[in-house]
Design an enzyme around this catalytic site. Structure first.
Site, PDB file in Angstrom:
ATOM      1  NE  ARG A  19      49.472  61.675  61.223  1.00  0.00           N
ATOM      2  CZ  ARG A  19      50.034  60.943  60.083  1.00  0.00           C
ATOM      3  NH1 ARG A  19      51.174  60.450  59.990  1.00  0.00           N
ATOM      4  NH2 ARG A  19      49.195  59.778  59.614  1.00  0.00           N
ATOM      5  CE  LYS A  26      45.418  62.235  55.065  1.00  0.00           C
ATOM      6  NZ  LYS A  26      46.227  61.992  55.965  1.00  0.00           N
ATOM      7  CB  THR A  81      43.615  51.358  54.706  1.00  0.00           C
ATOM      8  OG1 THR A  81      44.451  50.786  55.488  1.00  0.00           O
ATOM      9  CG2 THR A  81      43.877  53.016  55.108  1.00  0.00           C
ATOM     10  N   GLY A 142      54.635  51.862  54.984  1.00  0.00           N
ATOM     11  CA  GLY A 142      54.707  50.474  54.827  1.00  0.00           C
ATOM     12  C   GLY A 142      55.516  50.025  53.592  1.00  0.00           C
ATOM     13  CD  GLU A 156      51.351  49.789  57.632  1.00  0.00           C
ATOM     14  OE1 GLU A 156      51.360  51.606  58.116  1.00  0.00           O
ATOM     15  OE2 GLU A 156      51.126  49.056  55.828  1.00  0.00           O
ATOM     16  NE  ARG A 318      40.102  94.169  44.960  1.00  0.00           N
ATOM     17  CZ  ARG A 318      38.028  94.235  45.523  1.00  0.00           C
ATOM     18  NH1 ARG A 318      38.356  93.048  46.157  1.00  0.00           N
ATOM     19  NH2 ARG A 318      39.227  95.906  46.275  1.00  0.00           N
ATOM     20  CB  ALA A 408      45.647 117.216  36.798  1.00  0.00           C
TER      21      ALA A 408
HETATM   22  C1  UD1 Z   1      49.399  53.700  54.722  1.00  0.00           C
HETATM   23  C2  UD1 Z   1      49.186  52.156  54.429  1.00  0.00           C
HETATM   24  C3  UD1 Z   1      51.042  52.667  54.234  1.00  0.00           C
HETATM   25  C4  UD1 Z   1      51.285  52.945  53.034  1.00  0.00           C
HETATM   26  C5  UD1 Z   1      50.713  54.982  53.498  1.00  0.00           C
HETATM   27  C6  UD1 Z   1      51.583  55.277  52.577  1.00  0.00           C
HETATM   28  C7  UD1 Z   1      47.892  51.005  56.161  1.00  0.00           C
HETATM   29  C8  UD1 Z   1      47.850  50.195  56.522  1.00  0.00           C
HETATM   30  N1  UD1 Z   1      48.997  51.656  55.463  1.00  0.00           N
HETATM   31  O1  UD1 Z   1      49.666  54.578  56.358  1.00  0.00           O
HETATM   32  O2  UD1 Z   1      51.325  51.135  53.767  1.00  0.00           O
HETATM   33  O3  UD1 Z   1      52.353  53.647  52.861  1.00  0.00           O
HETATM   34  O4  UD1 Z   1      49.424  54.936  53.355  1.00  0.00           O
HETATM   35  O5  UD1 Z   1      50.559  57.220  52.288  1.00  0.00           O
HETATM   36  O6  UD1 Z   1      46.686  50.929  54.809  1.00  0.00           O
HETATM   37  N2  UD1 Z   1      41.377  55.845  55.718  1.00  0.00           N
HETATM   38  C9  UD1 Z   1      40.392  55.786  55.892  1.00  0.00           C
HETATM   39  N3  UD1 Z   1      39.563  55.074  56.573  1.00  0.00           N
HETATM   40  C10 UD1 Z   1      40.229  54.488  58.229  1.00  0.00           C
HETATM   41  C11 UD1 Z   1      41.689  54.943  57.983  1.00  0.00           C
HETATM   42  C12 UD1 Z   1      42.265  56.029  56.940  1.00  0.00           C
HETATM   43  O7  UD1 Z   1      39.364  56.224  54.869  1.00  0.00           O
HETATM   44  O8  UD1 Z   1      39.943  53.879  59.190  1.00  0.00           O
HETATM   45  C13 UD1 Z   1      42.006  56.586  54.646  1.00  0.00           C
HETATM   46  C14 UD1 Z   1      42.685  57.890  55.058  1.00  0.00           C
HETATM   47  O9  UD1 Z   1      41.461  59.227  54.857  1.00  0.00           O
HETATM   48  C15 UD1 Z   1      43.486  58.019  54.234  1.00  0.00           C
HETATM   49  C16 UD1 Z   1      43.798  56.827  53.631  1.00  0.00           C
HETATM   50  O10 UD1 Z   1      42.903  56.169  54.162  1.00  0.00           O
HETATM   51  O11 UD1 Z   1      43.370  58.835  52.746  1.00  0.00           O
HETATM   52  C17 UD1 Z   1      45.294  56.645  54.424  1.00  0.00           C
HETATM   53  O12 UD1 Z   1      44.837  56.414  55.899  1.00  0.00           O
HETATM   54  P1  UD1 Z   1      46.287  56.920  56.908  1.00  0.00           P
HETATM   55  O13 UD1 Z   1      46.362  56.613  57.900  1.00  0.00           O
HETATM   56  O14 UD1 Z   1      47.171  58.312  56.002  1.00  0.00           O
HETATM   57  O15 UD1 Z   1      47.714  56.009  56.258  1.00  0.00           O
HETATM   58  P2  UD1 Z   1      49.046  55.336  56.464  1.00  0.00           P
HETATM   59  O16 UD1 Z   1      49.117  55.380  57.769  1.00  0.00           O
HETATM   60  O17 UD1 Z   1      49.682  56.985  55.782  1.00  0.00           O
HETATM   61 CA    CA Z   2      48.576  58.639  54.734  1.00  0.00          CA
END
Ligand code: UD1
Ligand code: CA
Length: 445
Positions: A19, A26, A81, A142, A156, A318, A408
């Site tokens: 996104r 990110k 996650t 969540g 979620e 700079r 000058a």
């Molecule tokens: C997640 C939480 C949500 C919470 C929100 C807060 C879960 C399922 N949901 O949602 O409850 O309110 O964060 O911001 O945990 N990541 C990995 N590997 C993966 C997926 C994600 O390392 O397979 C990392 C991403 O890089 C990121 C973080 O986990 O830094 C959160 O992942 P993201 O997909 O942004 O979760 P949200 O949908 O925001």
């Molecule tokens: Ca997130």
């Protein structure tokens, strides 16, 4: 809190962040010049954990380099996650202290808040704690579902019922889990949900099924726990970082007239007594000594500014600039990779590049160093007490000796001896009455 050697930290940062519409991972997007993940790591380092493990995605060598010397594990398939946490927990082996799990895309959580989260985990019968926050608009987060004061589970957005969506206590994503239980619980996380992913947010329900309590530490400042999913979110966090850096500088005695338009870089060093006027931007590597003044609309990078120096308004520094005590760079002046000795002044409309200027030099309005011949950069040296008149071109390499004057309008391509006057202008020519003859000729036809 127990001794910090009983603490390990996991940072989840494997997501590509689609996104963000960018090729960069990110968490490598910067806030005040420092990648998000490094903001979080700075806070984590303040907790002095025994270990810190960062979960990255495949082909993220730039991110791996940015987090050294901390441990890195690669999540080959982005399956949620819960999947990411499982890989990191395996890397922690039989670590049996508290494990703090943080999201790399929510980088501004403060150390005090994390300490409260760890303390909540250490309550009686508590197996894990989650960092919650009450927010006006919980959309996308969540939600923490409780019954009789106990956390039942986290749901979620995409899996929530309408009633659950009305809950304003959100999961910020930060967890603290008993290291002895963590791996066993993560093994039970499934992916039967709206996104088909392994959610770490299943842990409270898994613990509850075993009669283990989940505590909630409630963060009172939403700005600390805000996550970044889009470039719009990134801009919101940039504002938060800007406020934080300005507040810190002001607390240390820096007079910032308008923090809302003052852009400090993460590494900007400002001494007490420095005054910063509105709309000033600091880039990489700037330090400013006591009593210096930075006037409005100046843009400063890579510069060491001495005691009582004055810069701007509308100045640009700079590329490695050293301004010694009480030197001055004024309005519409650019200085690049140069040294200005004590009390030297470049007050208006000049370009000074690759120049070593002694003390007490006056560099007149509109004077410039011609430092580039189209292929290479050349040095200009101006010794103590020299006076460079207005609109002078100093064609480098060139040396103006101590106390010399350059008249000058001169274009100087040869060295000027100390104490001499250099005057290089085309010869004077006066044609009396020329103007009226010219006008008469033009109006005839
Ligand atoms: C997640 C939480 C949500 C919470 C929100 C807060 C879960 C399922 N949901 O949602 O409850 O309110 O964060 O911001 O945990 N990541 C990995 N590997 C993966 C997926 C994600 O390392 O397979 C990392 C991403 O890089 C990121 C973080 O986990 O830094 C959160 O992942 P993201 O997909 O942004 O979760 P949200 O949908 O925001
Ligand atoms: Ca997130």
């Amino acid at each position: 809190m127990k001794h910090s050697k009983d603490l390990a930290v996991i940072i989840l940062a494997a997501g590509r962040g689609t996104r963000m519409r960018s090729d960069k991972p990110k968490v490598m997007h910067e806030l005040a010049g420092l990648p998000m993940v490094n903001w979080l790591l700075k806070t984590v380092e303040g907790l002095d954990p025994a270990r810190a493990v960062v979960v990255v995605g495949p082909d993220m060598s730039e991110l791996e380099a940015a987090v050294t010397p901390h441990e890195v594990v690669v999540q080959e398939v982005r399956d949620g996650t819960g999947g990411a946490a499982r890989i990191a927990a395996e890397a922690l082996g039989d670590f049996d202290g508290d494990v703090l799990i943080l999201l790399g895309d929510a980088p501004l959580v403060r150390a005090e808040t994390l300490r409260e989260l760890v303390a909540a985990r250490q309550g009686d019968g508590v197996g894990l704690s989650i960092l919650g926050c009450r927010v006006d608009n919980p959309f996308g987060y969540g939600r923490v579902v409780s019954r009789d004061g106990l956390v039942e589970r986290i749901v979620e957005e995409k899996d929530a019922t309408e009633e659950e969506r009305a809950i304003d206590l959100i999961n910020t994503g930060a967890f603290c889990v008993d290291g002895m239980a963590l791996r066993g619980w993560l093994a039970q996380v499934g992916n039967d949900n709206a996104q088909g992913e392994f959610y770490i947010t299943d842990l409270p329900a898994i613990a509850a099924a075993k009669g283990v309590k989940t505590a909630v530490a409630v963060c009172r400042d939403e700005d600390e726990v805000r996550g970044v999913n889009t470039l719009g979110d990134l801009a919101v966090l940039e504002g938060g970082v800007r406020r934080r850096l300005c507040e810190q500088a002001m607390a240390e005695g820096v007079r910032i007239i308008d923090p809302a338009t003052t852009y400090l870089h993460h590494d900007t060093v400002l001494a007490a007594g420095v005054v910063v006027e509105p709309s000033v931007v600091f880039g990489d590597g700037v330090s400013v000594a006591e009593g210096a003044q930075i006037k409005a609309f100046s843009y400063i990078e890579d510069a060491e500014i001495g005691v009582g120096a004055v810069i701007g308004p509308f100045a640009r520094l700079r590329g490695g600039v050293v301004m010694e005590e009480a030197s001055k760079v004024g309005t519409f002046v650019e200085v690049k990779k140069s040294v200005m000795g004590a009390g030297s002044k470049v007050p208006h409309l000049s370009y000074v590049g690759d120049c070593v200027m002694g003390a007490g030099v006056n560099f007149g309005a509109g004077a410039i160093t011609a430092n580039y011949d189209g292929f290479e950069k050349h040095q200009t040296r101006i010794d103590d007490g020299a006076f460079v008149g207005t609109n002078v071109n100093l064609i480098a390499p060139v040396h103006v000796g101590e106390g010399a004057f350059v008249a000058a309008g001169s274009t100087v391509s040869e060295d000027v001896p100390a104490d001499a006057l250099a005057l290089e202008r085309s010869g004077r020519k006066i044609l009396s009455g020329w103007a009226s003859k010219f006008r008469a000729r033009k109006s005839k036809g």
